[in-house]
Each structure stands twice: as C-alpha cells, then as structure tokens.
Design an enzyme around this catalytic site. Structure first.
Site, short mmCIF file in Angstrom:
data_model
loop_
_atom_site.label_atom_id
_atom_site.label_comp_id
_atom_site.label_asym_id
_atom_site.label_seq_id
_atom_site.Cartn_x
_atom_site.Cartn_y
_atom_site.Cartn_z
N ASP A 406 4.46 1.96 16.68
CA ASP A 406 5.39 0.69 17.08
C ASP A 406 5.37 -0.33 16.16
OD1 ASP A 406 7.56 -0.26 19.02
OD2 ASP A 406 5.91 -1.59 19.48
N GLU A 435 7.73 2.46 12.49
CA GLU A 435 8.63 1.62 12.19
C GLU A 435 7.99 0.58 11.06
OE1 GLU A 435 11.13 0.47 16.16
OE2 GLU A 435 9.06 -0.02 16.46
#
Length: 695
Positions: A406, A435
């Site tokens: 994340d 990400e």
C-alpha cells in the site's frame, strides 16, 4: 511547542529548547543538564531567536558526553525544569551505527525451563516485563545490554502467559505489546507466550513454479466480503475458515471458495489480514473496515478468527487458508501496509524508540504523504531490518506467494528491493508490487519506491495508472471516459496500455506493469459506467464491462481483477466503502447470477490468456512481436506473437459495425458479438464487442 518549556536532544552535541514567552518572556541567560545521578553537563547558547507563535528558540551546544538512555533534565536560570526528549539524535548516522543490532532474537524466545525477552530501545531509561496469568501479575525488571538491548530471563514455564512491557522514555512510562511477537490477545491488548510445539501449521504444498510474473492473473478479494452475504452455504462467514469453506451448498450455488476456484485465476490478493485498529474483535459486526490502519505488523487480525481470544487460533486458521488455496492451485498474495499506522502515539515501536520509525523534518513535523499524518521512515537501519524480517517471517510461516504494498512510494527503494530479494530466496517466483504513486512525503524523491524510480527496482511491479486512466477513464471525474467506455480519441493511448506502457518507457519490462481498471479504491467500473455511459442500457454496459476486462486480461503485463469486476460489481455509487457495511461491500452472488454472461465471458478470456503465451510476453525486446492497426480510427486491432503462437484481438467500443479483412485464415477464439463462424479470414465486428482470433 505544546508545553511552556520543551527540550529536544537532536544530536550528540546539540540541544534545541523552546520557551514560551508567557514565562519570564521566554528568556534565560544560562542552561545546564542534570542526569539521574545529579551529574551536571554545562550548555552553551549558540543562538536564540523569537518565533512567530510566542516561543523563543534556543540552540544549545552540549559541553560533555551524552549517554544515550540516560534521563536528562534541563534547567534554566530560573531553575525551571524540562525533561529532555530524545528526538533527531535517533536519526543520526552515529546513533544508527552505535546501536544497530543484527540479531534475530528480539521479542520472546520460549523454552520450558527459561524464557528470554529482548527489546531494542536505546533511548529507554528503564523497561519492565509485566507477566499475567490467572489474574496474577508479576513485574520483572529488564537489564540494559550493549546496543540498546534490554533483556530479562524468566526461569519457569510461562507458556500461555500474557505479557506487556512498561517502557520509560522521555520521562514517561508507557505500556506496549511486543512488536516482534505474532501472538496476541483479543484486540491486541497483550502479547502471549506460546510454546512453538503447540502451534499446528499445515505442511507446505509445492506448486509448479511460475516462469515469469506475466503468467499471473491476480484477483483482489476481502476475507469478509467473499462470504458476508447471507444464505450462501458458508458456516463461518467473514472468517479465515469461511474463505476456503466448501460443502454441497457452496458447490451447488457456486459461492465462496467454490466460486473463486471456478474463475481460473492464478493468485488471490487478500486485503490486509494483519492486526488493524479500526474494528472490535469482541463485536466484529459493529464495525466494518478494509484494514489499512495497522497496529501490529506480525499479528494476524482476530476480526477474521473464529476465536480471537485464542492466540494460536488465528495463526492456524490463516495458515490453513493458504494451504487450502495452494491445494486448489491458487497462490496467495498479501496486501501489506508499511507506510503509516493507525495511531502513532500507541504504535508499539514508537513507544520503544520515539520518533525513530517516522519521517520527520527538522522542525519536528511529521510527514503526511499518506494523508494519515504519520509516514513510516523505512530508511533507518533498525526500521529497515524490522520490515524485512517481518516479510521473511510471513513467507516462512505461511508460505504466501507475493506482497502488494500500500502506498509503496512512501517506502524507500532499498527496503523494497531487499524484501523482494529475500523473499525470492525463499520462493523464486515470489511477487512484489505496489502502489508506486509519487507521494509528497519527506523522503527524497530519488529514494522513493515510486514509478519514477522503477528502473532502480528490477523485479518490482507497479499499478499502472496510465492503463487505468486511458482504458477506464478518470478515477476522479466520473464523467470522463476512457477507451473502453467510448473515448475513441484515446485509441493510440490504448495501444500503449496494451503494451503495458513499456513501449513509451513507463516501465522497462512487462513484468513491472500491473494492469487494472478497478480495485478496492474508488468507484467500481460498473458504477463509473453508470455515470459516464448513463444514456446506455444495461445490456450495453455489460458489453463494456467485458471489453474492459478483455483489455486487462489480454494486455501485455500482469492482469489484476477486483472481486466482482467479472460480474459488474456495484457499491451503490459509493466511491469509498472502506468503513461502510456489508450491504455495500459484500460479494453479491445473486447479482453474479443476473450478470452471469459477464462472468462466463471473463472466464473464457482468462482461459485464453493462460493458453496463449503470446499474451504473456515479459521483456521489452519481445514487443517487436506486438503491432497495431485500427478500423476507421475507432476499433483497435492488436496483434501479438510468441514463437508459433500468433493471435489478434479487435476491440470495438463504438455502436457501429465494422468489416475487417485478415488476409489469412484464422480461428475465432472469442466473439461476444456472435457474428463470425469459427474459421474465417474476414471478420464482422459487432458494436461494443471483443473478438480474439488465432492464426
């Protein structure tokens, strides 16, 4: 500058002091330090400046040796006192070199006759071990050793005991759980001493290794969502156990794990399964949360356990889940949140070494690239080691197959590379991706594990936002279309997306691009299309859903599907459902049945990708075998080849029919417009259709 008088040790020879002008006009001619043995260390004022907020700032030089871990009190000329806080000193190279500990024995090391507890806390003045069993509590003082290690041995069998630590840093006592432990009580209020021999983890199942990352088809799912709908035949809904539960009813209804197995995907990516703070394990149905607010990185979330009071239960149940997936030929990737925490002040590592694990600037402000106000600092040596060791433990214990990070752009490049390297030593086909957004954190841009630095991370993948924005259309503006929902002017961008953007230098090989049009964040594709294609009926939106899924599944790179994307999942037009109810988030199998045509078409496309290696190229050089054409600037024709495997695809996002001459005989593999015979050299392209053919 919250208290009238504050002092911060920012280096071995620098003390920064802030005095409110409400007290003696913030003025002092002299200062000195005193330790707990009443030894005095003189200080010299280097500079003094008045600040805009009613404080006076003093920069003082320390005229003596600082013993890190000692508790110092600052005195001014009025005999006013302030406890000195260890602050930027913990970020210095000297501190990291002096106190780095390369042992792998931190936490609790159990043996029947003697259990050893070790913590790394160089700035702590004292630490006490608090043991509890049958309502009785006992305190053991821990002894400070070299390199900031505190240790104590308990000479009796304490299996099953609960424990916490009382840590005195910066003049305050704080209680914390063990950040190195994987065993905790309900809601993580205490850690638990566990005899490893009592832990029952199933034997690992060896799967045939993947040759390359582009062989993966990732399906993102939530433990809770997959089985939260009522009456689907699952006896343990919303739990680790329920996730892989199968019986006659689940098979008959094709729900839960029975359904997951039927899709043909290779990897399931689970939303966070490690301890997060925004739910109540005692009453798991009161709160819903995706889990992107970590508390303990090594303890599994009891919210998903059938018995969160039992410290072993959640570990064993999750281990069984992974094994069940492996038995079904499905690999398991985990979504890890290393970029921020639920509450900084209650984070166990923060209580042990304040400020060390968080990005901060010289003014004492904390980085907010995550928009949670507490970005993790993974550059510090012991922070780096903690997160690498955490990942290795997860792989060693649970045999998982990949990590998705994340907000990976907040982590540093060196950390992500070492995690990838260490995990690949354990499993050569291990996947690491995340990400790679370039988040505005205090980490320098050249060190961020972002897409901008993809060339520094040889085997790390990134979610491809170019693909998302040009195939799906804007995430932020629902009205703005992408190619799949009718923006034919994006046809050239769509061709780059089908190359995984490797052809335009976004990435340097196809294994690095995670191609997607939908994930847990933002509106589902179906909900977006209900806005940007509102004039179109359900039947057309179904075809657009298939068209977008086809572009994800047949593009070069790693395809990524969000659970329910294969049947037009809706969250009732809600763009962010992270803490909403099951009503918004559950996998709706009745809706799946209504849109079963999308499901069946998506399954066919998954099968085509798996059967034809030409859709799974991996190197930039292989793009020589990819080419494009168009039909009247609207329909995109995509050719790809690998050795003797040569295929073509036509994507038509318009309401028009087209004719296309192949100039060679071909076999139709997929045609949801149902306009062509199985073998042909001339193709009729129906509106909103996808046609896959093989030469």
């Amino acid at each position: 500058m919250k208290e009238p008088y504050e002092a911060y040790l920012d280096d071995y020879d620098i003390l920064n002091v802030y005095m409110s002008k409400n007290f003696f006009n913030g003025s002092s001619r002299i200062f000195h330090l005193k330790d707990t043995q009443d030894h005095i260390i003189p200080l010299t004022i280097q500079s003094m400046s008045d600040l805009y907020n009613g404080y006076t700032h003093y920069r003082l030089s320390i005229n003596g040796m600082i013993n890190v871990g000692e508790e110092y009190t600052l005195y001014d000329e009025h005999c006013k006192r302030a406890v000195c806080h260890y602050s930027h000193i913990v970020k210095t190279n000297r501190f990291n070199d002096e106190f780095f500990y390369d042992g792998n024995d931190l936490g609790c090391l159990y043996a029947p006759a003697v259990t050893t507890f070790k913590l790394w806390s160089p700035v702590a003045y004292r630490i006490q071990l608090c043991l509890e069993s049958d309502g009785k509590r006992e305190i053991h003082e821990m002894e400070r050793k070299d390199r900031g290690i505190y240790e104590v041995r308990v000479n009796k069998n304490i299996s099953g005991y609960h424990y916490t630590f009382m840590v005195r840093t910066n003049g305050q006592w704080k209680e914390t759980i063990d950040p190195y432990s994987s065993f905790c009580t309900q809601n993580g209020l205490a850690s638990v001493v566990v005899d490893p021999k009592t832990l029952s983890i199933p034997q690992k199942i060896k799967l045939k290794p993947m040759k390359k990352a582009t062989d993966a088809i990732i399906y993102e799912a939530s433990i809770r969502d997959m089985t939260s709908q009522a009456n689907i035949g699952v006896d343990h809904p919303k739990k680790f156990v329920g996730f892989t539960e199968e019986n006659e009813k689940t098979r008959a209804l094709n729900t839960g794990f029975s359904y997951l197995k039927s899709l043909g995907i290779t990897h399931v990516q689970l939303l966070p399964v490690f301890d997060f703070g925004s739910v109540d394990e005692v009453y798991p149905n009161i709160f819903y949360n995706w889990g992107y607010d970590p508390v303990a990185h090594r303890c599994l979330e009891g919210y998903y356990s059938t018995n969160p009071k039992d410290a072993l239960c959640r570990v064993e149940e999750f281990a069984q889940l992974v094994q069940n997936c492996h038995m079904a030929g499905i690999r398991v990737n985990l979504d890890l949140v290393f970029n921020h925490v639920y509450e900084k002040e209650n984070y166990p590592l923060e209580k042990l070494v304040p400020d060390y694990y968080f990005l901060m600037n010289q003014q004492g402000e904390f980085s907010n690239g995550s928009y949670c106000g507490n970005d993790i600092d993974t550059q510090q040596r012991m922070s780096h080691k903690y997160f690498v060791d955490t990942c290795k433990r997860i792989v060693e214990w649970f045999d998982v197959d990949g990590f998705r990070f994340d907000l990976m752009g907040i982590l540093d490049v060196d950390l992500v590379n070492e995690i990838e390297q260490e995990c690949r030593k354990l499993k050569p086909d291990f996947m690491v991706y995340g990400e790679g957004w370039n988040m505005p954190s205090f980490l320098s841009e050249d060190r961020r594990a972002s897409q901008l630095n993809q060339h520094k991370m040889e085997h790390v993948g990134h979610f491809n936002d170019y693909f998302r924005e040009h195939i799906r259309g804007s995430n932020g503006e629902l009205e703005r279309k992408g190619y799949s929902n009718g923006a034919v002017e994006m046809i050239e961008a769509a061709s780059h997306a089908l190359c995984g953007c490797v052809d335009i230098g976004y990435y340097d090989n196809m294994e690095k691009t995670i191609n997607y049009v939908e994930c847990h964040d933002n509106h589902t594709l179906w909900d977006k299309n209900r806005v940007c294609c509102r004039e179109e009926g359900r039947e057309i939106r179904e075809k657009r859903q298939v068209l977008a899924n086809a572009m994800v599944l047949l593009a070069q790179g790693v395809p990524f599907l969000h659970a329910g994307q294969e049947f037009g999942r809706t969250k009732q037009n809600l763009g962010n459902s992270y803490n909403r109810s099951d009503n918004y988030n559950c996998i709706d199998y009745q809706r799946r049945d209504i849109h079963i045509k999308i499901v069946n078409d998506t399954k066919k496309l998954i099968s085509i990708r798996k059967e034809h290696e030409c859709f799974r190229l991996s190197t930039k050089e292989e793009l020589e075998n990819v080419s494009f054409n168009d039909i009247e600037g609207s329909a995109l024709v995509y050719y790809t080849k690998k050795d003797d495997d040569s295929c073509g695809v036509i994507f038509n996002p318009t309401n028009r029919y087209f004719n296309y001459d192949l100039n060679a005989d071909a076999r139709i593999l997929f045609d949801n417009g149902q306009c062509n015979s199985s073998n042909t050299n001339k193709i009729l392209v129906a509106p909103y259709s996808v046609i896959v053919f093989k030469f």
